[in-house]
Design a protein around this motif. Structure first.
Motif, mmCIF file in Angstrom:
data_model
loop_
_atom_site.group_PDB
_atom_site.id
_atom_site.type_symbol
_atom_site.label_atom_id
_atom_site.label_comp_id
_atom_site.label_asym_id
_atom_site.label_seq_id
_atom_site.Cartn_x
_atom_site.Cartn_y
_atom_site.Cartn_z
ATOM 1 N N MET A 214 0.842 -1.207 0.000
ATOM 2 C CA MET A 214 0.000 0.000 0.000
ATOM 3 C C MET A 214 0.880 1.261 0.000
ATOM 4 O O MET A 214 0.685 2.161 -0.819
ATOM 5 N N ASN A 347 -8.742 0.329 7.700
ATOM 6 C CA ASN A 347 -8.852 -0.979 7.047
ATOM 7 C C ASN A 347 -9.448 -1.993 8.010
ATOM 8 O O ASN A 347 -9.105 -1.994 9.182
ATOM 9 N N ASN A 361 -7.462 -3.646 -1.829
ATOM 10 C CA ASN A 361 -7.786 -3.073 -0.536
ATOM 11 C C ASN A 361 -9.195 -2.486 -0.585
ATOM 12 O O ASN A 361 -9.735 -2.229 -1.663
ATOM 13 N N LYS A 380 -4.544 -1.619 -4.995
ATOM 14 C CA LYS A 380 -3.892 -0.675 -4.086
ATOM 15 C C LYS A 380 -3.460 0.595 -4.825
ATOM 16 O O LYS A 380 -3.435 1.674 -4.255
#
Ligand code: CTP
Length: 394
Positions: A214, A347, A361, A380
């Protein structure tokens, strides 16, 4: 949205086969790719291979169809948002540097108003030849771009500089040049990524599942938008991205130092690293030997780097991440307050299909005024794009 057009000029060198990979990579990035080959390039690789990969007709001999070429070279020259010459031989570099336009590739290069980039590949002595170097300087002064060749063993057996740059790097650089959202030019961005480790003894440590993906994608997105990027990275298996100042660290302490050294000159700080919160109270300088008893290690609290950044914050926009397994929004809101953040991206780490190690994600971005913006499941890189869109334009 209309696809952007990249024209690839393939000159006659052994590295011509590597241009196939560049075409394939750019095609995967969804560009409309057209290929022009010189006559000698066709001796190394067949036009059919380029045609199959680019899914467009390949232009390779302007004299064969006298009626068509005049139109063709102008139309491709007009169409090109970028023209990449790969491999760029001493010959094509020399021709353009001296204004020679005598075949399809050289006429198109001379006629285009798009950006032209050369990726040279040739024998080391040819590359070092002052005439070639002089031609390269001349072209650079005219605004032509170059992707430096690498050093290594060359096809002729010589060792030195002249090997075509890595094809992935060429495709990434071209992609970066094509990026149209240049809204971070002149800005300095500091990003952290990956895990940190807490050392127990010279052989053992504890860490977490963070892959760093990320943070690396955020760094590359910032670079492509024109920012000057510093990436403080814990241990990861990811390749060092080009054009980014990467500072490699292992421990919380090392990350703290690298981050603090860069805080004040940064405009935006994004802390996506999964930092270890605890470290063994006592580091054993010798390897801990096995005994018949259980092993108990006492851990003490380590620095909360983000909290410290929040405490020292001046003009910087400070963005944190929150890894939560329950009460996502509530916990994230507490972290915004506690760490003096402008944004937090939360998250759900209980989900196996996103987050740690995954290429995808799903997250919620929360502003300090408690506005929630949901980012649906995406790659990502797309998430990195959405993060900057929110920070810069919402
Ligand atoms: N962070 C940090 N230093 C730490 C721990 C976390 O800088 N020692 C940063 C992370 O980079 C992230 C944010 O703080 O941007 C939140 O991390 P997270 O692990 O979700 O939260 P913690 O503050 O560690 O709290 P908890 O583990 O209790 O959820």
């Amino acid at each position: 949205m209309k696809k952007k057009t990249i024209v690839i000029g393939v000159a006659g060198g052994i590295a011509a086969y590597k241009a196939l990979d560049v075409v394939s990579r750019l095609k995967k990035k969804d560009y409309d790719v057209h290929v022009i080959m010189t006559k000698s390039a066709c001796e190394f690789v067949t036009p059919l291979s380029f045609q199959a990969l680019s899914q467009n007709d390949v232009v390779y001999d302007m004299f064969e169809e006298p009626k068509a070429w005049e139109i063709q070279h102008i139309s491709l020259a007009k169409k090109a948002d970028l023209l990449l010459v790969v491999p760029a031989t001493a010959n094509i570099i020399g021709k353009i540097a001296n204004g020679i336009a005598d075949d399809m590739l050289s006429t198109t290069i001379m006629a285009t108003k798009g950006k032209v980039v050369f990726a040279p590949a040739m024998n080391v002595n040819m590359y070092d030849n002052p005439i070639v170097q002089n031609n390269i300087s001349k072209l650079k002064n005219y605004g032509y771009g170059f992707i430096e060749p690498a050093s290594g063993r060359l096809a002729c057996g010589d060792v030195g500089k002249g090997k075509l740059a890595d094809t992935e790097l060429i495709a990434e650089k071209v992609h970066s040049l094509m990026y149209s959202n240049k809204d971070l030019i002149g800005k300095k961005i500091l990003i952290t990524a990956g895990p940190t480790i807490s050392k127990i003894d010279p052989v053992r440590y504890i860490t977490n599942h963070s892959s760093g993906k990320m943070g690396y994608e955020i760094a590359m997105e910032a670079r492509d938008r024109g920012a000057e990027v510093t990436l403080v990275s814990g241990p990861t298996s990811l390749e060092t991205p080009f054009g980014i100042n990467v500072i490699k660290v292992e421990t919380n302490e090392e990350m703290f130092e690298a981050v603090m050294n860069n805080q004040m000159e940064s405009d935006i700080i994004i802390k996506s690293a999964a930092v270890a919160d605890y470290k063994p109270k006592k580091y054993s300088t010798q390897k801990i030997k096995k005994s018949d008893d259980n092993l108990n290690i006492e851990f003490e609290k380590d620095t909360d780097i983000l909290k410290e950044l929040g405490r020292r914050k001046e003009h910087q926009i400070l963005v944190g991440f929150a890894a939560e397994s329950e009460n996502l929004i509530e916990n994230a809101l507490k972290k915004i307050e506690k760490k003096n953040l402008d944004y937090i991206i939360v998250n759900d780490i209980s989900r196996k299909d996103i987050g740690f190690k995954s290429n995808e994600n799903e997250a919620v971005l929360i502003t300090k005024s408690k506005e929630c913006i949901e980012f649906g499941k995406c790659s990502k890189r797309e998430m990195a794009f959405k993060i900057f869109e929110c920070i810069l334009h919402e």
